[in-house]
Design an enzyme around this catalytic site. Structure first.
Site, PDB file in Angstrom:
ATOM      1  CD  GLU A 163      -8.113  -2.245  -9.699  1.00 29.67           C
ATOM      2  OE1 GLU A 163      -7.957  -1.328  -8.884  1.00 29.67           O
ATOM      3  OE2 GLU A 163      -7.311  -3.200  -9.808  1.00 29.67           O
ATOM      4  CG  HIS A 231      -9.099   3.226 -10.397  1.00 31.95           C
ATOM      5  ND1 HIS A 231      -8.466   3.414  -9.188  1.00 31.95           N
ATOM      6  CD2 HIS A 231      -9.018   1.900 -10.639  1.00 31.95           C
ATOM      7  CE1 HIS A 231      -8.026   2.256  -8.727  1.00 31.95           C
ATOM      8  NE2 HIS A 231      -8.337   1.323  -9.594  1.00 31.95           N
ATOM      9  CB  CYS A 349      -9.882   7.194  -3.950  1.00 34.31           C
ATOM     10  SG  CYS A 349      -9.335   7.709  -5.559  1.00 34.31           S
TER      11      CYS A 349
HETATM   12  O1  SUG Z   1      -4.859   1.564  -6.326  1.00 40.22           O
HETATM   13  N1  SUG Z   1      -2.843   3.791  -4.529  1.00 40.22           N
HETATM   14  C1  SUG Z   1      -4.175   3.377  -4.954  1.00 40.22           C
HETATM   15  C2  SUG Z   1      -5.051   4.561  -5.158  1.00 40.22           C
HETATM   16  C3  SUG Z   1      -6.468   4.146  -5.416  1.00 40.22           C
HETATM   17  C4  SUG Z   1      -7.325   5.264  -5.839  1.00 40.22           C
HETATM   18  N2  SUG Z   1      -8.638   4.811  -6.000  1.00 40.22           N
HETATM   19  C5  SUG Z   1      -9.530   5.279  -6.889  1.00 40.22           C
HETATM   20  N3  SUG Z   1      -9.165   6.008  -7.909  1.00 40.22           N
HETATM   21  N4  SUG Z   1     -10.754   4.951  -6.737  1.00 40.22           N
HETATM   22  C6  SUG Z   1      -4.097   2.524  -6.217  1.00 40.22           C
HETATM   23  O2  SUG Z   1      -3.307   2.850  -7.110  1.00 40.22           O
HETATM   24  C7  SUG Z   1      -0.592   3.411  -3.727  1.00 40.22           C
HETATM   25  C8  SUG Z   1       0.108   2.505  -2.780  1.00 40.22           C
HETATM   26  C9  SUG Z   1       1.591   2.731  -2.661  1.00 40.22           C
HETATM   27  O3  SUG Z   1       2.210   3.161  -3.624  1.00 40.22           O
HETATM   28  O4  SUG Z   1       2.115   2.425  -1.583  1.00 40.22           O
HETATM   29  C10 SUG Z   1      -1.949   2.891  -4.106  1.00 40.22           C
HETATM   30  O5  SUG Z   1      -2.214   1.712  -3.993  1.00 40.22           O
END
Ligand code: SUG
Length: 420
Positions: A163, A231, A349
């Site tokens: 990730e 994460h 993020c």
């Molecule tokens: O991968 N949300 C992302 C958020 C990522 C956050 N990144 C970090 N913490 N670095 C994920 O979960 C939601 C998409 C949706 O539900 O349509 C989403 O992918």
């Protein structure tokens, strides 16, 4: 020019929507089915970048991806018109906005060949994110094309989940000195999937040519994953010699802290105890999903954190106490990125940190306020105002999303490099 921290923010794409695609991400699940506001979302992201430029920080951008991802749909034998709704939603996701998941970056001073190494994250655990990497790779190969300064690597093969920088921290006396790289992995077994696998972390450390004596592999606590920290950057953040973390972030924190102190004696650990801020308050407020940055001219460090942190009393109380003390973090800068937050993406993020010399980077990926004004004009003129999940198959909406992307890429003079 010298080596500095540059934050590359993902411009929030015109298809931003709330389809509830991310298992284990509580905000994404809670907002499933809500109406999104892509135009407002992208403008919030631009204002965050503008604020950071005004603090004296260098800023870069990554472009949104072409959506719907017709190449991915074709490999599944469908197109956007006849795909099942959950496949269509995955093909429409604007999730590449969360650039912390784009790649893992090791600055030149940490690597054996003296180049900055970037490995594109495969994001294999979540279907909607698993098809991001080809377009991410295409952009990074343009932005970091100077092979004397950079090495851009293909993703780690499946099934080893990676990730990117969201599960990687780097600590050092100062940005330009050799640092300690910390890879935080998860173990499956709790209610939610562990997205970062230790095999992937170890492969990246080898591929980047890191010194084993300055590389740590640390297990994320299962409690943190179960509480919704999908994460590591939701429970910890590092900058130069500071580690800012929740008490329950790591499976064996005593061992981790001891190893870190041995590898970097100058390290200062700012730990938030669970008695002051519970894991669930930390995750609800995204206290740790902050950009911890070094301000220019010796002004100390600032924490650029979501406005949501002000709304959780235990969190804000703890932060005010910290600022009143004589600690290394001198300033709190709340930013409104609510549209992204509602999908579990905070200020940290939205950015990929690259410690490098800006002169080595393709200038089309670097921005100042004037360039942000130009991007904001395109967002205001083209991005959809709202999207409900039921709209995702609407042909007029899809045409608008495609036109938005083409206009932005053309404006940034990247059409020749990022053709679809
Ligand atoms: O991968 N949300 C992302 C958020 C990522 C956050 N990144 C970090 N913490 N670095 C994920 O979960 C939601 C998409 C949706 O539900 O349509 C989403 O992918």
């Amino acid at each position: 020019m010298s080596v500095i921290e540059i934050n590359f923010d993902g411009i929030i794409g015109p298809s931003h929507n709330y389809a509830g695609l991310s298992l284990g991400n509580l905000a994404s699940a809670r907002n499933a089915g809500a109406v999104s506001h892509p135009r407002a979302a992208a403008l919030q992201g631009i204002e965050k970048m503008r604020g950071n430029i005004r603090l004296g920080l260098r800023q870069g951008i990554f472009l949104p991806q072409w959506r719907p991802d017709s190449a991915w749909l074709a490999r599944l034998g469908v197109d956007v018109g006849n795909a099942d709704p959950h496949i269509r939603a995955a093909a429409m996701s604007a999730s590449s906005m969360w650039a912390a998941n784009a790649a893992t970056v090791s600055p030149a001073s940490d690597t054996a060949d003296g180049r900055t190494h970037l490995t594109i994250a495969n994001l294999v655990t979540m279907p909607h994110r698993s098809h991001e990497w080809p377009q991410t790779l295409a952009q990074l190969r343009v932005a970091f094309s100077d092979a004397r300064a950079f090495a851009v690597h293909d993703p780690i093969p499946a099934p080893f989940g990676d990730e990117g920088a969201a599960n990687h921290m780097r600590l050092s006396q100062s940005h330009d000195q050799a640092g300690v790289e910390v890879f935080v992995y998860g173990r499956s077994g709790s209610a939610f999937p562990a997205r970062q696998h230790v095999e992937a972390s170890k492969a990246i450390a080898r591929i980047h040519g890191l010194d084993p004596a300055r590389t740590l592999f640390v297990q994320q606590s299962e409690e943190a994953i179960a509480a919704g920290a999908f994460h590591n950057d939701v429970v910890a953040v590092a900058n130069e010699h500071i580690l800012f973390a929740h008490e329950q972030a790591f499976a064996d924190k005593d061992r981790f802290y001891a190893d870190l102190r041995a590898a970097l004696p100058a390290v200062e650990i700012v730990e938030v105890p669970a008695s002051a801020v519970s894991l669930s308050d930390a995750i609800a407020s995204y206290l740790f999903n902050a950009q911890l940055v070094t301000l220019p001219d010796g002004a100390g460090m600032a924490l650029i954190l979501p406005t949501e942190a002000q709304q959780v009393p235990a969190v804000w109380r703890w932060l005010e106490g910290m600022i009143a003390g004589n600690g290394p973090i001198r300033r709190l800068v709340p930013v409104d990125v609510r549209q992204s937050m509602a999908n579990g993406g905070g200020p940290a993020c939205l950015r990929l940190r690259v410690v490098a010399d800006p002169a080595d980077i393709d200038p089309r990926f670097l921005v100042d306020e004037a360039r942000l004004d130009g991007i904001a004009r395109i967002v205001a003129g083209y991005w959809p105002e709202r999207i409900a999940p039921d709209d995702l198959g609407d042909t007029r909406l899809i045409a608008q999303i495609e036109q938005s992307w083409l206009t932005l890429v053309d404006h940034l003079q990247l059409s020749g490099d990022l053709s679809i």
